[in-house]
Design a protein around this motif. Structure first.
Motif, PDB file in Angstrom:
ATOM      1  N   LYS A 126      11.261  21.860  31.790  1.00 32.14           N
ATOM      2  CA  LYS A 126      11.937  20.842  32.584  1.00 32.14           C
ATOM      3  C   LYS A 126      11.761  19.483  31.910  1.00 32.14           C
ATOM      4  O   LYS A 126      10.650  19.087  31.556  1.00 32.14           O
ATOM      5  CB  LYS A 126      11.361  20.779  34.008  1.00 32.14           C
ATOM      6  CG  LYS A 126      12.078  19.773  34.892  1.00 32.14           C
ATOM      7  CD  LYS A 126      11.514  19.771  36.302  1.00 32.14           C
ATOM      8  CE  LYS A 126      10.207  19.021  36.367  1.00 32.14           C
ATOM      9  NZ  LYS A 126       9.737  18.822  37.755  1.00 32.14           N
ATOM     10  N   GLU A 173      12.854  15.376  32.329  1.00 27.99           N
ATOM     11  CA  GLU A 173      13.451  14.292  33.099  1.00 27.99           C
ATOM     12  C   GLU A 173      14.165  13.366  32.117  1.00 27.99           C
ATOM     13  O   GLU A 173      13.530  12.705  31.291  1.00 27.99           O
ATOM     14  CB  GLU A 173      12.380  13.531  33.877  1.00 27.99           C
ATOM     15  CG  GLU A 173      11.694  14.368  34.936  1.00 27.99           C
ATOM     16  CD  GLU A 173      10.628  13.583  35.677  1.00 27.99           C
ATOM     17  OE1 GLU A 173      10.289  12.464  35.233  1.00 27.99           O
ATOM     18  OE2 GLU A 173      10.135  14.081  36.697  1.00 27.99           O
ATOM     19  N   LYS A 218      15.796  10.496  32.273  1.00 32.08           N
ATOM     20  CA  LYS A 218      15.544   9.059  32.272  1.00 32.08           C
ATOM     21  C   LYS A 218      14.240   8.753  31.544  1.00 32.08           C
ATOM     22  O   LYS A 218      14.183   7.844  30.698  1.00 32.08           O
ATOM     23  CB  LYS A 218      15.494   8.527  33.705  1.00 32.08           C
ATOM     24  CG  LYS A 218      15.479   7.008  33.794  1.00 32.08           C
ATOM     25  CD  LYS A 218      15.658   6.559  35.235  1.00 32.08           C
ATOM     26  CE  LYS A 218      15.721   5.036  35.335  1.00 32.08           C
ATOM     27  NZ  LYS A 218      15.945   4.585  36.729  1.00 32.08           N
ATOM     28  N   SER A 219      13.199   9.509  31.830  1.00 31.08           N
ATOM     29  CA  SER A 219      11.924   9.330  31.150  1.00 31.08           C
ATOM     30  C   SER A 219      12.042   9.660  29.674  1.00 31.08           C
ATOM     31  O   SER A 219      11.457   8.980  28.818  1.00 31.08           O
ATOM     32  CB  SER A 219      10.851  10.210  31.795  1.00 31.08           C
ATOM     33  OG  SER A 219      10.668   9.872  33.153  1.00 31.08           O
ATOM     34  N   ASP A 224      17.576   9.595  38.163  1.00 32.72           N
ATOM     35  CA  ASP A 224      16.989  10.481  37.173  1.00 32.72           C
ATOM     36  C   ASP A 224      17.621  11.842  37.363  1.00 32.72           C
ATOM     37  O   ASP A 224      18.299  12.093  38.360  1.00 32.72           O
ATOM     38  CB  ASP A 224      15.471  10.563  37.332  1.00 32.72           C
ATOM     39  CG  ASP A 224      14.780  11.014  36.040  1.00 32.72           C
ATOM     40  OD1 ASP A 224      15.500  11.442  35.117  1.00 32.72           O
ATOM     41  OD2 ASP A 224      13.551  10.928  35.962  1.00 32.72           O
ATOM     42  N   GLY A 225      17.432  12.707  36.408  1.00 31.06           N
ATOM     43  CA  GLY A 225      17.981  14.048  36.524  1.00 31.06           C
ATOM     44  C   GLY A 225      17.198  15.004  35.663  1.00 31.06           C
ATOM     45  O   GLY A 225      16.901  14.702  34.501  1.00 31.06           O
ATOM     46  N   ASP A 226      16.813  16.129  36.239  1.00 36.40           N
ATOM     47  CA  ASP A 226      16.066  17.131  35.487  1.00 36.40           C
ATOM     48  C   ASP A 226      17.033  18.081  34.789  1.00 36.40           C
ATOM     49  O   ASP A 226      18.024  18.516  35.380  1.00 36.40           O
ATOM     50  CB  ASP A 226      15.158  17.935  36.424  1.00 36.40           C
ATOM     51  CG  ASP A 226      14.091  17.067  37.071  1.00 36.40           C
ATOM     52  OD1 ASP A 226      13.839  15.969  36.544  1.00 36.40           O
ATOM     53  OD2 ASP A 226      13.531  17.494  38.097  1.00 36.40           O
ATOM     54  N   ARG A 235      23.742  17.418  33.509  1.00 34.58           N
ATOM     55  CA  ARG A 235      23.698  15.983  33.270  1.00 34.58           C
ATOM     56  C   ARG A 235      24.334  15.695  31.913  1.00 34.58           C
ATOM     57  O   ARG A 235      24.298  16.521  31.005  1.00 34.58           O
ATOM     58  CB  ARG A 235      22.261  15.472  33.269  1.00 34.58           C
ATOM     59  CG  ARG A 235      21.554  15.614  34.599  1.00 34.58           C
ATOM     60  CD  ARG A 235      22.339  15.013  35.761  1.00 34.58           C
ATOM     61  NE  ARG A 235      22.618  13.608  35.576  1.00 34.58           N
ATOM     62  CZ  ARG A 235      21.829  12.620  36.001  1.00 34.58           C
ATOM     63  NH1 ARG A 235      20.706  12.897  36.628  1.00 34.58           N
ATOM     64  NH2 ARG A 235      22.177  11.361  35.829  1.00 34.58           N
ATOM     65  N   GLN A 263      18.221  21.711  35.615  1.00 35.10           N
ATOM     66  CA  GLN A 263      17.027  22.488  35.874  1.00 35.10           C
ATOM     67  C   GLN A 263      17.314  23.471  37.004  1.00 35.10           C
ATOM     68  O   GLN A 263      17.810  23.098  38.060  1.00 35.10           O
ATOM     69  CB  GLN A 263      15.863  21.564  36.270  1.00 35.10           C
ATOM     70  CG  GLN A 263      14.597  22.281  36.701  1.00 35.10           C
ATOM     71  CD  GLN A 263      13.925  23.030  35.570  1.00 35.10           C
ATOM     72  OE1 GLN A 263      14.183  22.760  34.408  1.00 35.10           O
ATOM     73  NE2 GLN A 263      13.090  23.988  35.917  1.00 35.10           N
TER      74      GLN A 263
END
Length: 251
Positions: free
Chosen positions: A105, A107, A109-110, A138-140, A182, A250
């Motif tokens: 997984k 993220e 954005k991170s 954010d999006g996983d 995404r 995810q």
């Protein structure tokens, strides 16, 4: 026979009016085509021979004493040629490798925040400004972060090398603008790409940027994306080119 460089069926649909091509041309249903393998191997040998010729030529001249007064510059040329050869090996191995991705997984954005300086560095090496737009969401996604990093770097470098491009923008699109998964968008402000050139951008070693350009970056990016279950779509108009990297969500 499966056509390696044919456009995807929806590249000119009403929802996608721009001229475009997607990396599913590298997602071979029955394994890589003979054309792909031939292009990859012939291009690899040709490029490698160029680097070896430079290395051998300058080394022979130094040994003969002909360039004794300028050893530092000549050694720099030899070292650069060797680095290029090593880089070429890594890129071609990624295109031909049977290695499997290590999914986890991620993220997004991170992921972009952690790589913002690297993206700007890659752009800066091409005298290009990079702008990162993270948005508020954010999006996983389910992907291999190491491979995703390679894909993004290749796309950013290629965008910065576009004709007369001085700026690229990397954007994490919100969920409301995506149908599934995404999407990372990379836009440049260059002159755009002709439809004829666009149809060849995933061709191994195809380049309009001169003999020193490797022409393997988007092939590498497309090959890795296919293994990740992702898709790269490239659309171009005048001015500018947009690359959309669609990643599965995810589970």
């Amino acid at each position: 026979m499966f056509s390696l460089f044919a456009k995807s069926e929806d590249s000119n649909s009403p929802e996608n009016p721009s001229s475009g091509i997607t990396s599913d041309v590298l997602n071979f249903p029955e394994g890589p085509s003979t054309q792909y393998v031939q292009d990859l191997m012939l291009g690899f040998v040709h490029k490698h021979n160029n680097f070896l010729t430079i290395t051998q030529g300058y080394a022979d001249l130094m040994l003969s004493g002909s360039l004794r007064e300028d050893h530092e510059r000549n050694l720099t040329t030899i070292a650069k040629s060797a680095r290029n050869a090593v880089e070429l090996n890594a890129r071609v191995m990624a295109c031909a490798s049977k290695d499997l991705p290590q999914f986890e997984k991620v993220e997004l954005k991170s992921f972009l925040q952690e790589r913002e300086m690297r993206i700007k560095q890659v752009a800066g090496e091409q005298n290009c400004e990079a702008i990162i737009e993270l948005g508020h969401e954010d999006g996983d996604v389910h992907t291999d972060p190491f491979w995703l990093d390679i894909i993004l770097s290749e796309v950013v470098q290629n965008a910065c090398e576009a004709s007369n491009a001085s700026r690229i923008t990397v954007t994490l699109l919100p969920d409301s603008e995506t149908k599934s998964g995404r999407i990372l968008e990379v836009r440049d402000n260059g002159d755009g790409i002709s439809e004829e050139t666009l149809s060849k951008v995933f061709t191994p070693f195809f380049s309009t940027k001169g003999r020193e350009h490797m022409g393997i970056g988007l092939t590498r990016a497309g090959s890795l994306a296919a293994k990740l279950g992702a898709l790269i779509k490239i659309e171009s108009s005048s001015p500018g080119t947009t690359v959309l990297l669609s990643l599965p969500p995810q589970a």
